[in-house]
Design a protein around this motif. Structure first.
Motif, short mmCIF file in Angstrom:
data_model
loop_
_atom_site.label_atom_id
_atom_site.label_comp_id
_atom_site.label_asym_id
_atom_site.label_seq_id
_atom_site.Cartn_x
_atom_site.Cartn_y
_atom_site.Cartn_z
N GLY A 153 0.72 -1.19 -0.04
CA GLY A 153 0.03 0.02 0.19
C GLY A 153 0.92 1.10 -0.03
O GLY A 153 1.99 1.22 0.61
N VAL A 154 0.63 2.47 -0.80
CA VAL A 154 1.13 3.57 -0.79
C VAL A 154 0.25 4.45 -0.72
O VAL A 154 -0.64 4.92 -1.44
CB VAL A 154 1.68 3.62 -2.18
N GLY A 155 0.73 5.67 0.30
CA GLY A 155 0.16 6.72 0.41
C GLY A 155 0.87 7.88 0.01
O GLY A 155 1.94 7.95 0.22
N VAL A 156 0.12 8.61 -1.07
CA VAL A 156 0.75 9.66 -1.62
C VAL A 156 0.27 11.15 -1.45
O VAL A 156 -1.22 11.36 -0.77
CB VAL A 156 0.76 9.46 -3.12
N PRO A 157 0.98 12.54 -1.33
CA PRO A 157 0.24 13.69 -0.94
C PRO A 157 -0.45 14.13 -2.39
O PRO A 157 0.20 15.24 -2.73
CB PRO A 157 1.73 14.41 -0.63
N GLY A 158 -1.40 13.77 -2.79
CA GLY A 158 -2.18 14.23 -3.92
C GLY A 158 -3.03 13.29 -4.26
O GLY A 158 -3.78 12.34 -3.47
N THR A 159 -3.92 13.57 -5.56
CA THR A 159 -5.38 12.90 -5.82
C THR A 159 -4.73 11.65 -6.54
O THR A 159 -3.98 11.89 -7.53
CB THR A 159 -6.14 13.88 -6.62
N VAL A 160 -5.30 10.64 -6.42
CA VAL A 160 -4.98 9.44 -6.97
C VAL A 160 -6.35 9.13 -8.12
O VAL A 160 -7.36 9.04 -7.59
CB VAL A 160 -4.81 8.28 -6.28
N GLU A 161 -6.19 9.17 -9.29
CA GLU A 161 -7.14 8.72 -10.42
C GLU A 161 -7.71 7.13 -10.08
O GLU A 161 -7.13 6.31 -10.83
CB GLU A 161 -6.85 8.83 -11.70
N GLN A 162 -8.66 6.92 -9.21
CA GLN A 162 -8.92 5.67 -8.83
C GLN A 162 -9.47 4.68 -10.00
O GLN A 162 -9.38 3.65 -10.23
CB GLN A 162 -9.89 5.27 -7.65
N GLY A 163 -10.40 5.47 -10.77
CA GLY A 163 -11.13 5.09 -11.83
C GLY A 163 -10.50 4.59 -12.98
O GLY A 163 -10.91 3.51 -13.54
N ALA A 164 -9.21 5.10 -13.20
CA ALA A 164 -8.36 4.79 -14.40
C ALA A 164 -8.15 3.30 -14.29
O ALA A 164 -7.91 2.67 -15.39
CB ALA A 164 -7.12 5.39 -14.24
N VAL A 173 -1.24 10.07 -10.64
CA VAL A 173 -1.39 10.90 -9.32
C VAL A 173 -1.07 12.41 -9.53
O VAL A 173 -0.22 12.86 -10.49
CB VAL A 173 0.02 10.40 -8.56
N HIS A 174 -2.11 13.15 -9.20
CA HIS A 174 -1.74 14.62 -9.23
C HIS A 174 -1.50 15.19 -7.84
O HIS A 174 -2.19 15.05 -6.79
CB HIS A 174 -3.20 15.19 -9.79
N ALA A 175 -0.58 15.83 -7.96
CA ALA A 175 -0.03 16.45 -6.51
C ALA A 175 0.65 17.90 -6.62
O ALA A 175 1.79 18.02 -6.75
CB ALA A 175 0.95 15.64 -5.64
N PRO A 176 -0.34 18.83 -7.11
CA PRO A 176 0.22 20.25 -7.59
C PRO A 176 1.13 20.94 -6.47
O PRO A 176 2.17 21.68 -6.77
CB PRO A 176 -0.99 20.95 -7.88
N ILE A 200 -2.68 2.09 -4.27
CA ILE A 200 -2.30 3.26 -3.98
C ILE A 200 -3.48 4.45 -3.84
O ILE A 200 -4.33 4.40 -4.40
CB ILE A 200 -1.56 3.79 -5.64
N ASP A 201 -2.98 5.16 -2.77
CA ASP A 201 -4.28 6.20 -2.52
C ASP A 201 -3.69 7.39 -1.89
O ASP A 201 -2.46 7.32 -1.44
CB ASP A 201 -5.15 5.50 -1.45
N ASN A 202 -4.47 8.51 -1.66
CA ASN A 202 -3.93 9.53 -0.85
C ASN A 202 -3.74 9.21 0.41
O ASN A 202 -4.35 8.49 1.00
CB ASN A 202 -5.20 10.62 -1.05
N GLY A 203 -2.69 10.00 0.78
CA GLY A 203 -1.96 9.66 2.16
C GLY A 203 -2.95 10.06 3.53
O GLY A 203 -2.98 9.42 4.36
N ALA A 204 -3.67 11.01 3.08
CA ALA A 204 -4.85 11.59 4.08
C ALA A 204 -5.73 10.32 4.29
O ALA A 204 -6.43 9.99 5.51
CB ALA A 204 -5.52 12.87 3.91
#
Length: 420
Positions: A153-164, A173-176, A200-204
């Motif tokens: 599992g990976v938490g990232v500081p941004g939005t993950v396009e789950q539907g893709a 991953v979009h993390a502007p 993969i998902d958003n860290g929050a």
């Protein structure tokens, strides 16, 4: 008159999966339990419980855990999920570093490594290299066989396009705020040699799931778990499910406006909550209060800890921190009014550090900005999983796939947060 859609037909396979998932989840969260208790708690017949648990036992997903006395009859066998069935890894890609942790199936930590990142706007390729290296290190350190790892599992500081993923496309991953735009994180990890199943998902949101499963959110049906580090985010949990929105970017609480026309946020807007309560924004305000004088050349977490220590002897530090507690309280008041949660959990390394000193003030201000009758029914407390919450929560993603499907995620695809 609306169009009636045909009801989805439930197959024997669907029913079998549901029963496996139901029993496995009950044992995971509430075990050890006897077959008799499982039948009472799930509503499944004794015969169904017996058949399904026998199947799960043959697959070594569950194991016996002793005996319990029964009312007049033979002692009943207790069952639990077998911690040795497999392992899971959790990764926190933060703005200051990458943390990788390895757990057994019941989330006993076996190994941890942490690598700093050179910049608060880390290059995606550099972060991925650290993730791949960290995974190799924790597997080697723990002495396990990589084949036993159910997923990462990976938490990232941004939005993950789950539907893709469901559409067969590449995950992005979009993390502007850290300069990431449409980063093909799955592809990059594969190119670095990571062949394990990825979730993969958003860290929050991963922090939110961790706190809901094992921490301060446990037992609540409606909660908001907030993350305050360098940046700010939140996981909104309603009726036990994390709310994602139409493109999975729900929970960007840090980019709600707290001051109209206020100071510039790194997202490009102005007056965002993150620019006032995120560690980067707080330290920037402290530098400004000191006439532009830098606090030190140390990393952000060290600087933030020094700022908190200075509150008792520096008027500038005390003022900045009191203002920060006020902004945070007002932001939490907004969450109370918007979502009517029964519990708000304050997490993230900066949130925990700030909350340890200023939680009474944060609660007071939140009460001033929330509707009184709603606020009186809302608990506000600190997270219990500490600075590892994002990584712990990330490691629950492959476990969630196992529980949802009632089957090993290495052999069965998962819709949520998975790249095969």
């Amino acid at each position: 008159m609306g169009i009636r859609m045909p009801a989805k037909r439930t197959t024997v396979r669907d029913l079998r999966r549901h029963n496996r998932s139901l029993l496995l989840s009950k044992l995971y969260f509430d075990g050890p339990l006897s077959r008799h208790e499982l039948s009472g708690l799930t509503g499944l017949s004794a015969a169904t419980v017996s058949n399904v648990t026998a199947e799960l036992g043959e697959e070594r997903l569950i194991t016996e855990a002793g005996l319990v006395e029964s009312d007049g009859g033979r002692p009943r066998v207790l069952l639990r999920v077998d911690p040795a069935y497999g392992h899971v890894a959790g990764v926190d890609i933060g703005e200051t570093g990458v943390k990788v942790e390895l757990f057994d199936l019941t989330m006993n930590r076996l190994a941890t490594v942490e690598h700093p990142l050179a910049s608060p706007r880390p290059d995606a390729a550099a972060a991925v290299t650290q993730v791949a290296s960290g995974l190799r290190e924790v597997i080697t350190e723990s002495g396990i066989d990589e084949a036993t790892v159910l997923g990462v599992g990976v938490g990232v500081p941004g939005t993950v396009e789950q539907g893709a993923i469901e559409q067969g496309g590449a995950l992005r991953v979009h993390a502007p705020t850290i300069g990431w735009k449409e980063v093909p994180l799955t592809d990059l990890l594969r190119a670095e040699g990571v062949a394990l199943p990825l979730f993969i998902d958003n860290g929050a949101k991963t922090q939110g799931q961790g706190e809901m499963w094992f921490g301060a959110g446990r037992g609540a049906r409606h909660a908001v778990i907030v993350l305050i580090g360098s940046g700010v985010g939140a996981a909104v949990v309603t009726d036990g499910t994390t709310y994602r929105g139409s493109t999975s970017s729900a929970g960007e609480w840090g980019h709600t406006t707290i001051v109209y026309g206020g100071q510039e946020c790194r997202c490009g807007s102005r007056g965002c909550l993150e620019s006032y309560v995120g560690a980067e924004g707080v330290l920037a305000r402290y530098r400004k209060a000191r006439g532009g004088k830098t606090t030190s050349d140390e990393d952000e977490q060290t600087q933030f800890a020094a700022l908190l220590e200075s509150a008792g002897k520096s008027k500038a530090a005390a003022k900045v921190l009191e203002e920060t507690a006020g902004y945070l309280g007002a932001g939490i008041g907004n969450l109370v009014n918007l979502f009517n949660p029964e519990r708000i959990v304050l997490g993230g390394w900066a949130g925990l550090a700030l909350g340890e000193q200023y939680l009474p003030e944060i609660r007071r201000v939140a009460g001033e900005h929330a509707l009184a009758h709603v606020f009186d029914q809302t608990e506000i407390e600190l997270g219990r999983l500490g600075p590892d919450a994002v990584a712990i929560g990330a490691a629950t993603l492959p476990v969630a796939a196992l529980l949802d499907q009632g089957a090993d995620p290495r052999t069965a695809g998962s819709k949520r947060g998975t790249a095969a």
